[in-house]
Structures are given as C-alpha cells and as structure tokens.
Scaffold this motif. Structure first.
Motif, mmCIF file in Angstrom:
data_model
loop_
_atom_site.group_PDB
_atom_site.id
_atom_site.type_symbol
_atom_site.label_atom_id
_atom_site.label_comp_id
_atom_site.label_asym_id
_atom_site.label_seq_id
_atom_site.Cartn_x
_atom_site.Cartn_y
_atom_site.Cartn_z
ATOM 1 N N HIS A 44 0.816 -1.217 0.000
ATOM 2 C CA HIS A 44 0.000 0.000 0.000
ATOM 3 C C HIS A 44 0.848 1.266 0.000
ATOM 4 C CE1 HIS A 44 -4.395 -0.454 0.232
ATOM 5 N NE2 HIS A 44 -4.084 -1.714 0.467
ATOM 6 N N ARG B 23 -0.891 0.466 -4.777
ATOM 7 C CA ARG B 23 -2.120 0.900 -4.107
ATOM 8 C C ARG B 23 -3.238 1.046 -5.134
ATOM 9 N NH1 ARG B 23 -0.238 4.491 -0.885
ATOM 10 N NH2 ARG B 23 -0.261 6.209 -2.348
ATOM 11 N N ARG C 235 -8.590 0.775 0.510
ATOM 12 C CA ARG C 235 -7.799 1.921 0.948
ATOM 13 C C ARG C 235 -7.861 2.111 2.462
ATOM 14 N NH1 ARG C 235 -12.355 4.086 -1.656
ATOM 15 N NH2 ARG C 235 -11.282 3.905 -3.632
#
Length: 187
Positions: free
Chosen positions: A167, A173, A184
């Motif tokens: 991430h 991401r 997220r």
C-alpha cells in the motif's frame, strides 16, 4: 475387514470449485456488486487459494480399516508444547498462510492486524481440529501440532505486513484499490 480407500482431491475440490464458478457466473450476470472485473478476479484467486490450502492439508483423503488402520492412540498424535520441536519444517506453514493475511483485508476491508491474526489463528485451529478428526474417524495418520498453529498465524501476520508495504507504493495501491475498492482503509 481390512481395507484402504482413497478419495482423490479432485473428487471433492473439483465440484466445490465448479459450484463456486457457477455462483460467480450467476452473480456476474446479475451485475452484483463485487462480481465483475478486478473484484471478481480477487474472489476467484481467493477460492483457488482456499482450494489449494484444503488440498495440502486434507487430501488425498485416505480411509483405513482393520489392520491397515493406524493403531496409535489419537491423543498421541497431539504435539501440545509450543516450539519444543520447532525447526525449519515450520516454514512451509508460514508460507501457506501468507496469502491469507494478504487477501483477507482486501476481501473484508475493515479487517486490521488484530482481525487478521484472529482469522489466521481460527482457520489454522480449524485445520488442526479437522486433521485430528480425520485421524480419529478415518485412521489416516494425520498429526496435530501447536507449532502449525503458531506458524500459520505468523504467516497470516506476515501476509498482512506485505499488504501494508504494498500500500505504500502508489502503483500497487492503485492496483489493490481497483481489485478491492474499499481496500484503501487497510493502509
């Protein structure tokens, strides 16, 4: 009566995967949320991973009877003392659950470190209990080891760590958020 019979992996996991494919196809055709594109690929990957874990931990399924049956007491198959027999053979168990720690927060975005650890431990405990039941009922020689529980849980935590590191990369991401739009929240 003496006998030994094998139930092949494909006889159980094949129909299970076909069933999943039919459900996925039906939901895809109905345009159900999360059953198109990258989220569908994530679900299919998870189903294949679950089948692989089941294949490694339970199959092929042997059923023994009579003189072929394992005669050792079931409680003798339990290794309850943590890390007493710990060695490099724990590594495959760590690797086996690494994808779980990566996939679970993508499938269930509000799953954090604690949830991943709990899920990894509970799934690992379920595997060990089912292996013990296989030993008791089918006489197939599977053992139960607390080190497997520790290694599997550690693997889940490492997988979660890999996801957190992924991430941090903008490109990764974006890929992960496409596969799991609410992923997220993990990072």
């Amino acid at each position: 009566m003496n006998f030994q019979t094998e139930i092949p992996t494909s006889a159980v996991l094949g129909p299970a995967l076909v069933g999943f494919a039919l459900v996925a196809l039906a939901r895809h055709r109905r345009d159900a949320p999360g059953w198109r594109g990258a989220p569908l690929a994530l679900r299919c990957t998870t189903a294949l991973y679950a089948a692989a874990v089941a294949s490694i931990t339970f199959f092929p399924l042997w059923i023994y009877g009579g003189m072929y049956r394992n005669q050792a007491a079931w409680y003798g198959q339990i290794q309850p003392i943590p890390l007493l027999m710990a060695d490099i053979t724990m590594l495959p168990n760590v690797i086996l659950f690494l994808p779980l720690g990566f996939l679970l927060p993508l499938l269930r975005p509000h799953t954090g470190l604690r949830g991943t650890a709990m899920a990894s431990a509970l799934i690992s405990l379920s595997v060990e209990v089912l292996q013990m039941l296989q030993y008791i009922v089918l006489g197939n020689g599977r053992a139960v080891d607390v080190n497997d529980l520790i290694a599997n849980t550690l693997g889940g935590l490492l997988g979660y760590g890999v996801l957190r590191v992924a991430h941090r990369s903008t490109a990764m991401r974006a890929v992960l958020e496409k596969a799991a739009p609410s992923a997220r929240t993990v990072a």
